[in-house]
Write an enzyme that holds these catalytic residues in place. Structure first.
Site, PDB file in Angstrom:
ATOM      1  CG  HIS A  15      -0.488   0.265   2.503  1.00  0.00           C
ATOM      2  ND1 HIS A  15      -0.205  -0.744   3.408  1.00  0.00           N
ATOM      3  CD2 HIS A  15      -0.188   1.422   3.135  1.00  0.00           C
ATOM      4  CE1 HIS A  15       0.239  -0.214   4.530  1.00  0.00           C
ATOM      5  NE2 HIS A  15       0.261   1.109   4.398  1.00  0.00           N
ATOM      6  CG  ASP A  45      -0.112  -4.002   2.721  1.00  0.00           C
ATOM      7  OD1 ASP A  45       0.164  -3.450   1.632  1.00  0.00           O
ATOM      8  OD2 ASP A  45      -0.275  -3.372   3.773  1.00  0.00           O
ATOM      9  CB  SER A 123       2.905   1.645   6.165  1.00  0.00           C
ATOM     10  OG  SER A 123       1.681   1.794   6.814  1.00  0.00           O
TER      11      SER A 123
END
Length: 175
Positions: A15, A45, A123
């Site tokens: 992402h 992911d 992230s």
């Protein structure tokens, strides 16, 4: 993200890069390198990008076996929350084997739940144990505001170990 090898492979979350028109990697010393997408697995992911940098500038991480994790173990999350580069927070493993929905039909299983503060920008960063080994990749937070509320999630290193070699070799995870 974090460096996997001296060939310039870097792991991050899908992402983080999935809609990128340009991927720019900044190393610890401030040097910037354009990166190319090598492979991605949107379902788990994860994405691998590659930079062309001298091997002596690339310090790969060491991985630990995430099946040996226990609730209460101390963890360290590294990332760039809110653009604040090279930030480290600490906490514990709050739970193991969580399921994290990524789409309506798919979920990542065996996810690590932590209480270390992670926010937008964390992230793709590493989750480390007290020996400095990667035990997971920081992925998501549970929040109604989009900011840390004490519940973060990381993809375990053993899942990373299964997915990443195929991303590098085939550009995708073959199921």
């Amino acid at each position: 993200g974090f460096i996997l090898d001296q060939d310039g492979h870097i792991l991050t979350n899908n992402h983080v890069v999935e809609r990128a028109q340009r991927i720019l990697v900044t190393l610890q010393g401030g040097e910037e390198f354009d990166a190319e997408l090598v492979g991605a697995d949107p379902i788990n992911d994860m994405a691998v990008v590659r930079i062309k940098a001298p091997p002596e500038k690339l310090v790969p991480v060491r991985f630990a076996d995430s099946s040996e994790l226990k609730v209460g173990m101390r963890v360290f999350a590294i990332g760039n929350p809110f653009g604040l580069e090279r930030t480290m927070t600490t906490g514990i493993i709050s739970s193991l084997d969580r399921t994290l929905p990524v789409t309506r039909a798919r979920s990542i299983k065996s996810v690590i739940q932590i209480d270390a503060a992670i926010n937008p920008g964390n992230s793709g960063g590493p989750l480390l144990n007290s020996h400095g080994e990667v035990i997971g990749i920081n992925t998501a937070i549970a929040s109604s505001t989009g900011q840390n509320s004490g519940i973060g999630f990381a993809i375990p290193s053993n899942l990373v170990a299964r997915i990443v070699p195929e991303l590098i070799e085939h550009g995708r995870f073959i199921r």
